[in-house]
Design an enzyme around this catalytic site. Structure first.
Site, PDB file in Angstrom:
ATOM      1  N   GLY A  45     137.923   8.950  57.242  1.00 51.10           N
ATOM      2  CA  GLY A  45     139.001   9.249  56.767  1.00 51.10           C
ATOM      3  C   GLY A  45     140.552   7.979  57.099  1.00 51.10           C
ATOM      4  N   ASP A  46     141.428   8.384  57.364  1.00 56.84           N
ATOM      5  CA  ASP A  46     142.410   7.739  57.040  1.00 56.84           C
ATOM      6  C   ASP A  46     142.779   6.632  58.157  1.00 56.84           C
ATOM      7  OD1 ASP A  46     143.582   9.674  58.661  1.00 56.84           O
ATOM      8  OD2 ASP A  46     145.585   9.145  58.161  1.00 56.84           O
ATOM      9  N   GLY A  96     142.955  13.108  56.900  1.00 54.67           N
ATOM     10  CA  GLY A  96     142.917  11.496  55.852  1.00 54.67           C
ATOM     11  C   GLY A  96     143.275  11.196  54.407  1.00 54.67           C
ATOM     12  N   ARG A 101     132.101  11.230  56.353  1.00 56.13           N
ATOM     13  CA  ARG A 101     133.462  10.880  55.624  1.00 56.13           C
ATOM     14  C   ARG A 101     134.115  10.120  56.627  1.00 56.13           C
ATOM     15  NH1 ARG A 101     138.502  12.779  58.478  1.00 56.13           N
ATOM     16  NH2 ARG A 101     140.231  13.190  56.664  1.00 56.13           N
ATOM     17  N   THR A 156     144.151  13.707  67.186  1.00 49.92           N
ATOM     18  CA  THR A 156     144.240  12.383  66.803  1.00 49.92           C
ATOM     19  C   THR A 156     144.855  12.011  67.411  1.00 49.92           C
ATOM     20  OG1 THR A 156     143.164  12.914  64.607  1.00 49.92           O
ATOM     21  CG2 THR A 156     144.354  11.177  65.322  1.00 49.92           C
ATOM     22  N   THR A 211     148.672  10.922  61.140  1.00 55.81           N
ATOM     23  CA  THR A 211     147.883  11.852  61.380  1.00 55.81           C
ATOM     24  C   THR A 211     148.083  13.122  60.055  1.00 55.81           C
ATOM     25  OG1 THR A 211     147.432  13.350  63.208  1.00 55.81           O
ATOM     26  CG2 THR A 211     149.678  12.575  63.027  1.00 55.81           C
ATOM     27  N   GLY A 212     147.265  13.456  60.124  1.00 53.69           N
ATOM     28  CA  GLY A 212     146.929  14.597  59.260  1.00 53.69           C
ATOM     29  C   GLY A 212     145.341  14.366  58.267  1.00 53.69           C
TER      30      GLY A 212
HETATM   31  N1  ASP Z   1     144.364  11.747  60.125  1.00 53.67           N
HETATM   32  C1  ASP Z   1     142.865  12.031  60.458  1.00 53.67           C
HETATM   33  C2  ASP Z   1     141.684  11.773  59.490  1.00 53.67           C
HETATM   34  O1  ASP Z   1     141.674  13.066  58.724  1.00 53.67           O
HETATM   35  C3  ASP Z   1     142.673  13.310  61.314  1.00 53.67           C
HETATM   36  C4  ASP Z   1     144.232  13.846  62.395  1.00 53.67           C
HETATM   37  O2  ASP Z   1     145.415  12.792  62.506  1.00 53.67           O
HETATM   38  O3  ASP Z   1     143.961  14.972  62.921  1.00 53.67           O
HETATM   39  O4  ASP Z   1     140.415  11.693  60.327  1.00 53.67           O
END
Ligand code: ASP
Length: 308
Positions: A207-208, A231, A205, A177, A228-229
């Site tokens: 995400g954040d 979400g 779904r 991401t 990032t991570g």
């Molecule tokens: N934060 C992103 C999500 O959950 C994924 C990512 O950061 O790799 O959609």
């Protein structure tokens, strides 16, 4: 005008231990460095922070190494559903798209929503209709469904896993991401985040990355933040806004804010991921609970630094 600009970008959080191939690691670092230098040109000539983050995020969306735009990961149905958000720290204007497909640069669509609509967040078909209304071309699915992403989804299905692009448990984990935060020569802040989400996610779904205050946030009074991570972890803790509030209401600098926010993130829910932040004085900082996060920065117009 202030005397200096700052810029940070990230290309995803995760273990990244299994990016064993040095040549690939070098490609990541080189991509980050090139985008930093591209952003530097915009900021050094007096471009706005919003222009810089949109342009840097677009460059990363166009690079199949990263999990955004053309390199987006696939959902459980083998489809691409992308999220992106952008925010202008001058007036808290924001735009975002959720679960959108057929858009090569979701961050640009988010900017169009911010600048031209009365809304902040549009999803799915509605976001696509707004894109068509704005004259944004619809990009065929083939552009997004790369052989690497198809293989990565198949592997996730074998393990019955929903995973981060760089997850510890997977093998084909070479992309991430993306996000960009900037402070321009006028001291204005902006942030942008864009993603394909997580591999094998459920249809629908979200995400954040497109949630203002969770995966993206900017306020001239505090800082510009991109996360990032996982979400879900960032949505539950509203982490980007929390980092900003620590700067504005606790008087912390970027370093203090990301450290405090990450401690909270880990302690409260065992959160998985990382964030980048530029505070209103231009200090750059990052922190992560994952082993690594691909990122780079230019602080106060100085040299560019990249970390993998
Ligand atoms: N934060 C992103 C999500 O959950 C994924 C990512 O950061 O790799 O959609």
């Amino acid at each position: 005008m202030t005397s200096s600009y700052s810029l940070m970008i990230h290309g995803g959080a995760g273990a990244l231990d299994n990016v064993r191939d040095q040549a690939i690691a070098v490609r990541y670092l080189e991509s980050i460095r090139l985008v930093l230098e591209f952003g530097r040109e915009i900021l050094a000539r007096g471009g706005t922070a919003v222009e810089a983050v949109e342009s840097c995020a677009s460059e990363l969306e166009d690079n199949p190494l990263f999990n955004a735009g053309c390199g987006s990961v696939l959902n459980e149905d083998g489809q691409v559903e992308m999220d992106a958000g952008i925010m202008d720290g001058r007036d808290l204007a924001a735009g975002a798209v959720a679960g959108v497909s057929g858009i090569a640069n979701p961050v640009q669509l988010a900017r169009l929503i911010m600048d031209g609509s009365e809304h902040v967040l549009l999803c799915g078909e509605g976001a696509r209709r707004y894109a068509e209304y704005c004259g944004v071309p619809i990009t065929p699915d083939d552009y997004f469904r790369t052989p690497e992403r198809i293989a990565q989804l198949e592997q996730a299905k074998v393990h019955r896993a929903i995973m981060l692009d760089h997850d510890e448990s997977g093998e084909a984990q070479k992309y991430g991401t993306i996000g960009a935060v900037a402070r321009d020569l006028n001291g204005n802040l902006a942030a942008a985040t864009s993603t394909g989400g997580i591999v094998n996610k459920r249809l629908g779904r979200i995400g954040d990355s497109c949630i203002i205050g969770a995966g993206v946030y900017a306020d001239n009074a505090s800082g510009a933040i991109s996360t990032t991570g996982y979400g879900e972890d960032f949505i539950r803790t509203a982490l980007a806004k929390m980092a900003g509030d620590l700067i504005e209401y606790r008087g912390l600098d970027a370093n203090g804010a990301v450290e405090f926010a990450l401690k909270h993130f880990r302690r409260k829910i065992g959160g998985r991921g990382g964030l980048i932040c530029i505070d209103h004085q231009g200090q750059c900082a990052s922190a992560m609970t994952t082993k690594k996060m691909i990122h780079g920065w230019i602080e106060h117009g100085g040299a560019s630094h990249c970390q993998f």
